[in-house]
Design an enzyme around this catalytic site. Sequence first.
Site, PDB file in Angstrom:
ATOM      1  N   ALA A 115     -19.405   7.505 -45.334  1.00 24.20           N
ATOM      2  CA  ALA A 115     -18.966   6.397 -46.191  1.00 24.20           C
ATOM      3  C   ALA A 115     -18.324   5.247 -45.416  1.00 24.20           C
ATOM      4  CB  ALA A 115     -18.000   6.846 -47.272  1.00 24.20           C
ATOM      5  N   GLY A 116     -18.687   4.046 -45.847  1.00 27.74           N
ATOM      6  CA  GLY A 116     -18.040   2.836 -45.350  1.00 27.74           C
ATOM      7  C   GLY A 116     -18.820   2.050 -44.323  1.00 27.74           C
ATOM      8  N   LYS A 165     -22.633  19.143 -49.990  1.00 28.70           N
ATOM      9  CA  LYS A 165     -21.661  18.090 -49.705  1.00 28.70           C
ATOM     10  C   LYS A 165     -20.616  18.110 -50.811  1.00 28.70           C
ATOM     11  CE  LYS A 165     -20.795  13.194 -49.695  1.00 28.70           C
ATOM     12  NZ  LYS A 165     -21.263  11.813 -49.629  1.00 28.70           N
ATOM     13  N   GLY A 183     -19.372   2.747 -50.218  1.00 30.20           N
ATOM     14  CA  GLY A 183     -20.083   1.560 -50.665  1.00 30.20           C
ATOM     15  C   GLY A 183     -19.424   0.247 -50.293  1.00 30.20           C
ATOM     16  N   ASN A 192     -25.565   5.673 -47.129  1.00 27.76           N
ATOM     17  CA  ASN A 192     -26.378   5.399 -48.314  1.00 27.76           C
ATOM     18  C   ASN A 192     -26.457   3.899 -48.573  1.00 27.76           C
ATOM     19  OD1 ASN A 192     -27.670   5.209 -50.807  1.00 27.76           O
ATOM     20  ND2 ASN A 192     -26.585   6.893 -51.712  1.00 27.76           N
ATOM     21  N   THR A 193     -25.347   3.322 -49.063  1.00 32.35           N
ATOM     22  CA  THR A 193     -25.375   1.926 -49.509  1.00 32.35           C
ATOM     23  C   THR A 193     -25.816   0.944 -48.427  1.00 32.35           C
ATOM     24  OG1 THR A 193     -23.557   2.500 -50.982  1.00 32.35           O
ATOM     25  CG2 THR A 193     -24.003   0.160 -50.687  1.00 32.35           C
TER      26      THR A 193
END
Lengths: 66, 262
Positions: free
Chosen positions: B191-192, B104, B165, B213-214
């Site tokens: 992301a997001g 990545k 995040g 992830n987050t």
Amino acid sequence: MKININGEILEVKNDITVTGLIAFFKLNVKSTAVAVNKEIVPRSGYAKFTLKESDKVDLVTIAPGG
Amino acid sequence: MNKNTDGDMLKIGKYTFKSRLIIGTGKYPNFATMKESAEVSGTEIITVAVRRIDFNAKENLLSYINPDKFTLLPNTAGCYTAEDAVNTLRLTREIDVFKTDLVKLEVIGDSKTLYPDNEELIKAAKILVKEGFTVMPYMMDDPVLAKKLEDIGCPVVMPLASPIGSGLGIRNPYNIKIIKETVSVPVIVDAGVGTASDACKAMELGADGILINTAIAGAGNPVGMAVAMKNAVEAGRLAYLSGRIPMKLYAQASTQMEGIVF
């Protein structure tokens, strides 16, 4: 002699090899990569790679991230 | 007719995956929760960072994640130049737990937004593709850039939905759709994502996968959210494959008028 490992100065015996360093820290060679003075040392070369005074060694592994 | 997503595979270069959900390993309250979240999410790919060994750490990620069970995907989080990103990924070649050449690639341009630096991203992608890596670039939601990365040889593109995040969801759903129509490689939204409906929406728009992830790690109950994301990705994918109805401004009765009594 003194070398820099992951940002900290460490006293090690003269002519220590990368293999010796990995043994010293009891690292798992399969999950470790090594760079000396920002140059990557291939695993096949660990035994022959002798460290010198003031070398900057990075011992890296995987860490949490996204 | 397909009643589920069985046999619907995600292809990234020479690799094939059943799950369309990729999860990160950062910011979990502890390793045990991370492990359980990964397991219940059904993911096959887990992203990790490459960092200096912490000699004081009591435990490490590899005590919890079995590299024979998951594909570990190294990232270049924290790299601000092509050179740093390329060197970080070259290091991964010496680490045995990375069993594929999937990487990545992220080259950050700004610490506040964590938006990628397009120039450096392209520079790094060119080098890494040449060196034989299967490059998965984290990129702006920009169709022109997506095409450039595909032309360079990236077998997947990974536009952000909103800042890393942030949990803001998909800021520009139309761009995700345009990117999907512009490139022929898979599109993974990276992301997001904030909650399950964001993941579902992205898949309904045609995304081929999601990297989260987050939204899982930071949830009140990460394991519960991991299951929610799994279901959302599968539901969104099946809805996309099944073809949603067109939107109309006015009502269309679903009950026939013929035979009405009063």
